[in-house]
Design an enzyme around this catalytic site. Structure first.
Site, PDB file in Angstrom:
ATOM      1  N   HIS A  14       0.866  -1.213   0.328  1.00 56.04           N
ATOM      2  CA  HIS A  14      -0.080  -0.092   0.072  1.00 56.04           C
ATOM      3  C   HIS A  14       0.738   1.432   0.007  1.00 56.04           C
ATOM      4  O   HIS A  14       1.340   1.849   1.248  1.00 56.04           O
ATOM      5  CB  HIS A  14      -0.475   0.079   0.990  1.00 56.04           C
ATOM      6  CG  HIS A  14      -1.202   1.624   1.298  1.00 56.04           C
ATOM      7  ND1 HIS A  14      -2.741   0.816   1.406  1.00 56.04           N
ATOM      8  CD2 HIS A  14      -1.819   2.191   0.525  1.00 56.04           C
ATOM      9  CE1 HIS A  14      -3.228   2.482   1.423  1.00 56.04           C
ATOM     10  NE2 HIS A  14      -2.449   3.092   1.198  1.00 56.04           N
ATOM     11  N   HIS A  16       1.713   5.272  -1.693  1.00 52.74           N
ATOM     12  CA  HIS A  16       0.703   6.939  -2.572  1.00 52.74           C
ATOM     13  C   HIS A  16       2.035   7.533  -2.703  1.00 52.74           C
ATOM     14  O   HIS A  16       3.991   7.781  -1.796  1.00 52.74           O
ATOM     15  CB  HIS A  16       0.833   7.800  -1.332  1.00 52.74           C
ATOM     16  CG  HIS A  16      -1.064   7.108  -0.862  1.00 52.74           C
ATOM     17  ND1 HIS A  16      -1.704   7.503  -1.891  1.00 52.74           N
ATOM     18  CD2 HIS A  16      -0.892   6.221   0.513  1.00 52.74           C
ATOM     19  CE1 HIS A  16      -3.397   6.842  -1.253  1.00 52.74           C
ATOM     20  NE2 HIS A  16      -2.151   6.361   0.515  1.00 52.74           N
ATOM     21  N   LYS A 102      -9.871   0.037  -5.921  1.00 50.20           N
ATOM     22  CA  LYS A 102      -9.472   0.615  -4.917  1.00 50.20           C
ATOM     23  C   LYS A 102     -10.531   1.413  -4.076  1.00 50.20           C
ATOM     24  O   LYS A 102     -11.445   2.364  -5.713  1.00 50.20           O
ATOM     25  CB  LYS A 102      -8.347   1.549  -4.770  1.00 50.20           C
ATOM     26  CG  LYS A 102      -8.205   2.577  -3.126  1.00 50.20           C
ATOM     27  CD  LYS A 102      -7.659   1.318  -1.941  1.00 50.20           C
ATOM     28  CE  LYS A 102      -8.235   1.952  -0.441  1.00 50.20           C
ATOM     29  NZ  LYS A 102      -7.025   2.762  -0.080  1.00 50.20           N
ATOM     30  N   HIS A 139     -10.434   1.337   1.409  1.00 52.63           N
ATOM     31  CA  HIS A 139     -10.128   2.301   3.050  1.00 52.63           C
ATOM     32  C   HIS A 139     -11.848   2.289   3.854  1.00 52.63           C
ATOM     33  O   HIS A 139     -12.450   2.624   3.442  1.00 52.63           O
ATOM     34  CB  HIS A 139     -10.220   3.677   2.600  1.00 52.63           C
ATOM     35  CG  HIS A 139     -10.008   4.304   3.485  1.00 52.63           C
ATOM     36  ND1 HIS A 139      -8.913   5.671   3.137  1.00 52.63           N
ATOM     37  CD2 HIS A 139     -10.464   4.864   4.384  1.00 52.63           C
ATOM     38  CE1 HIS A 139      -8.449   5.751   4.615  1.00 52.63           C
ATOM     39  NE2 HIS A 139      -9.483   5.876   4.896  1.00 52.63           N
ATOM     40  N   HIS A 177      -4.617  -0.435   5.833  1.00 53.70           N
ATOM     41  CA  HIS A 177      -4.062   0.180   7.087  1.00 53.70           C
ATOM     42  C   HIS A 177      -5.464   0.113   8.367  1.00 53.70           C
ATOM     43  O   HIS A 177      -5.473   1.234   8.559  1.00 53.70           O
ATOM     44  CB  HIS A 177      -3.535   1.769   6.071  1.00 53.70           C
ATOM     45  CG  HIS A 177      -4.591   2.344   5.585  1.00 53.70           C
ATOM     46  ND1 HIS A 177      -5.725   2.095   5.807  1.00 53.70           N
ATOM     47  CD2 HIS A 177      -4.426   2.791   4.208  1.00 53.70           C
ATOM     48  CE1 HIS A 177      -6.979   3.105   5.235  1.00 53.70           C
ATOM     49  NE2 HIS A 177      -5.907   3.090   3.948  1.00 53.70           N
ATOM     50  N   LEU A 222      -4.809   9.616   7.936  1.00 61.46           N
ATOM     51  CA  LEU A 222      -6.506   8.418   7.699  1.00 61.46           C
ATOM     52  C   LEU A 222      -6.119   7.638   7.273  1.00 61.46           C
ATOM     53  O   LEU A 222      -5.791   7.248   7.090  1.00 61.46           O
ATOM     54  CB  LEU A 222      -7.610   9.645   7.171  1.00 61.46           C
ATOM     55  CG  LEU A 222      -7.289  11.100   7.556  1.00 61.46           C
ATOM     56  CD1 LEU A 222      -8.049  11.511   6.769  1.00 61.46           C
ATOM     57  CD2 LEU A 222      -8.833  11.010   8.915  1.00 61.46           C
ATOM     58  N   ASP A 250       1.313   2.734   3.508  1.00 68.18           N
ATOM     59  CA  ASP A 250       0.583   4.325   2.928  1.00 68.18           C
ATOM     60  C   ASP A 250       1.520   5.007   3.723  1.00 68.18           C
ATOM     61  O   ASP A 250       1.034   6.494   3.654  1.00 68.18           O
ATOM     62  CB  ASP A 250      -0.519   3.778   4.376  1.00 68.18           C
ATOM     63  CG  ASP A 250      -1.730   4.653   4.221  1.00 68.18           C
ATOM     64  OD1 ASP A 250      -2.016   5.295   2.260  1.00 68.18           O
ATOM     65  OD2 ASP A 250      -2.608   5.045   4.957  1.00 68.18           O
ATOM     66  N   HIS A 254       3.097  13.993   1.634  1.00 69.96           N
ATOM     67  CA  HIS A 254       2.681  16.153   1.562  1.00 69.96           C
ATOM     68  C   HIS A 254       3.237  17.059   1.540  1.00 69.96           C
ATOM     69  O   HIS A 254       5.040  17.163   2.273  1.00 69.96           O
ATOM     70  CB  HIS A 254       1.724  16.106   2.429  1.00 69.96           C
ATOM     71  CG  HIS A 254       0.308  15.460   1.747  1.00 69.96           C
ATOM     72  ND1 HIS A 254      -0.249  15.321   1.348  1.00 69.96           N
ATOM     73  CD2 HIS A 254      -0.256  14.260   2.909  1.00 69.96           C
ATOM     74  CE1 HIS A 254      -1.382  14.194   1.696  1.00 69.96           C
ATOM     75  NE2 HIS A 254      -1.439  13.890   1.783  1.00 69.96           N
ATOM     76  N   ALA A 266      -3.716  14.843   6.054  1.00 70.55           N
ATOM     77  CA  ALA A 266      -3.283  13.687   6.512  1.00 70.55           C
ATOM     78  C   ALA A 266      -2.808  12.888   5.802  1.00 70.55           C
ATOM     79  O   ALA A 266      -2.863  12.534   4.788  1.00 70.55           O
ATOM     80  CB  ALA A 266      -4.465  13.001   6.545  1.00 70.55           C
TER      81      ALA A 266
HETATM   82  C1  NCD Z   1      -3.644   9.256   2.061  1.00 68.98           C
HETATM   83  C2  NCD Z   1      -2.690  10.014   0.945  1.00 68.98           C
HETATM   84  O1  NCD Z   1      -2.338  11.371   1.597  1.00 68.98           O
HETATM   85  O2  NCD Z   1      -3.263  10.059  -0.656  1.00 68.98           O
HETATM   86  N1  NCD Z   1      -3.585   9.686   3.195  1.00 68.98           N
HETATM   87  C3  NCD Z   1      -3.856   9.502   4.787  1.00 68.98           C
HETATM   88  O3  NCD Z   1      -3.455  10.263   5.866  1.00 68.98           O
HETATM   89  N2  NCD Z   1      -3.783   8.257   4.971  1.00 68.98           N
HETATM   90  C4  NCD Z   1      -4.524   8.208   1.454  1.00 68.98           C
HETATM   91  C5  NCD Z   1      -5.200   7.285   2.419  1.00 68.98           C
HETATM   92  O4  NCD Z   1      -4.550   6.460   2.101  1.00 68.98           O
HETATM   93  O5  NCD Z   1      -6.155   7.738   3.272  1.00 68.98           O
HETATM   94 ZN    ZN Z   2      -3.040   5.395   2.002  1.00 72.01          ZN
END
Ligand code: NCD
Ligand code: ZN
Length: 349
Positions: A14, A16, A102, A139, A177, A222, A250, A254, A266
């Site tokens: 998982h 991003h 997803k 999610h 997660h 999150l 996860d 940012h 988040a």
């Molecule tokens: C994730 C994101 O920033 O893309 N943020 C997070 O807090 N985990 C999105 C997600 O997986 O919920």
């Molecule tokens: Zn995520």
């Protein structure tokens, strides 16, 4: 005392990766540790079709180093499920090597506006997924304003996941997660088609971390960190040896300016030192011997993919994480920046 740990090269189930400059900044961190990763589709705009996913995959491959560690990293692509994802797209997705869809409940998290407003609207598509053998990654939080933020995962189990599993007994589902004892118990008690990923930060921290000595936005993600009793349940699940639990960072980068903001985004950035963070958590639980199966075997087995062949080595060698990293024209602050971890990743073979 153990001083080195050799593991079959792990995968991140998982992740991003974002796009553009952000992708180029973070991808090397993942690629030097992991052979493969499940790439989340919550870009702006979201990756909703096979064609978009294949384009995104190409941009990821183009951002990899040409040779050396990480050059052979394999992104595993996913599609973002919406109320209107056409069922016949599932055949195309499967043929193109997409592995999963997803489910983001609309409004649940970062870039989830296009998410599902009512799970029943996706039933025809879920039927097609079940037929094609595509996985559903969820999610697992309800978004109703009247449900307390800390209860949203537990309520999701009753309201969404139970009916979904009853109606689609052949669909493989990953509860992503997980953050609560309720989720850990629900997954442990489920059949072989249900599994869960667990992040390093939910193994290492409880919700106090968000408020310690002032509001600490880098610990905000999150689903949000929960009470200590939940952290302990997650540690027990991750270190139990059960094949239903596996590694999914996860890691969600940012820019620091958007984390240190009145409406902080988040997401925790953990990819820089993902394995070292997991090693720290497993060591604290006295369960380093369970790290390899959690990180390198269970996910591949659940997805029906071959286990990796190469190995990586972690050495007991305290090191301090950088506080900040370049992130395009901005800065990215890794979770635990400035803090010392016990284990350091040595080499990829
Ligand atoms: C994730 C994101 O920033 O893309 N943020 C997070 O807090 N985990 C999105 C997600 O997986 O919920
Ligand atoms: Zn995520």
């Amino acid at each position: 005392m153990t001083t080195t740990l050799s593991l079959i090269r792990p995968d991140d189930w998982h992740l991003h990766l974002r796009d553009g400059d952000a992708l180029r900044a973070v991808l090397p961190h993942t690629a030097r540790q992991f052979a493969r990763a499940i790439v989340m589709p919550n870009l702006k705009p979201p990756v909703t079709t096979t064609a978009l996913a294949l384009d995104y995959r190409r941009r990821i491959l183009d951002a990899l180093p040409i040779e050396g560690p990480g050059a052979d990293f394999e992104p595993l692509m996913t599609l973002y499920l919406t109320d209107r994802t056409p069922p016949d797209e599932m055949r195309r997705a499967c043929e193109a090597g997409i592995v999963a869809l997803k489910l983001y409940p609309a409004g649940a998290t970062t870039n989830s506006d296009a998410g599902v407003t009512d799970i029943r609207k996706t039933y025809k598509t879920l039927e097609a997924m079940q037929r094609e053998g595509l996985l559903l990654l969820v999610h697992g939080e309800v978004t109703d304003a009247e449900i307390d933020l800390f209860d949203r995962e537990a309520v999701f189990i009753d309201r969404v996941l139970q009916p979904l599993r009853r109606d689609f007994p052949g669909l493989k589902i990953v509860f992503e997660h997980i953050t609560t004892r309720e989720a850990a118990q629900y997954v442990a008690a489920g059949d072989a088609r249900l599994a869960a990923t667990i992040t390093a930060h939910h193994l290492l921290f409880n919700r106090n971390a968000i408020f310690l000595g002032g509001l600490r936005p880098h610990y905000y993600c999150l689903p949000v960190l929960k009470r200590e009793e939940h952290r302990l349940a997650l540690v027990a699940a991750a270190t139990s040896g059960s094949p239903k639990f596996f590694l999914g960072t996860d890691s969600a980068p940012h820019a620091a300016v958007l984390k240190e903001h009145a409406a902080a985004c988040a997401g925790c950035y953990t990819a820089l030192s993902a394995l070292e963070l997991y090693a720290q958590a497993f060591e604290s639980a006295g369960a380093l011997d369970k790290l390899e199966s959690f990180a390198s075997f269970h996910g591949a087995d659940f997805y029906g993919l071959p286990r990796n062949r190469g190995r990586i080595t972690l050495r007991r060698q305290p090191w301090t994480l950088p506080e900040s990293l370049p992130f395009g024209a901005q800065q990215l602050k890794p979770l635990c920046g400035g803090e010392t971890l016990n284990w350091k990743l040595e080499s990829a073979a």
